[in-house]
Design a protein around this motif. Sequence first.
Motif: not given
Length: 115
Positions: A30-32, A36-40, A85-88
Amino acid sequence: MSLFDQALHEPPPRFDAAAHPSLTRLRRTTRRLRRRLLAANAAAALLAALAPLAGGGLATPLLGGYTVGMLLLSLQVATLLGSAAWYERACRTHGDPHADALAAAAHGHGRGVRP
């Protein structure tokens, strides 16, 4: 007192979730994914924040009434929805197996099943 009477009065052994390897893998996964979500989303927000500095202004028309500001807003909304959607999906495919293993170990712990 027989062996069976003693077992009825003793509480079941506690499950130590913090020591289970699935919890460590779940936290790492979940950290990884959060990074990625934050960077996008940060990249899209940074682009929208720096766009007025490039000159020309946000009110510059592109296609008819569609302006640069509207394009940046559309880009941010698309990035937010796409990354959500990607994160889910990523949590479902990468995180849920670790969470399921942890839950199975916790539920099976009191019944003699090894975690």
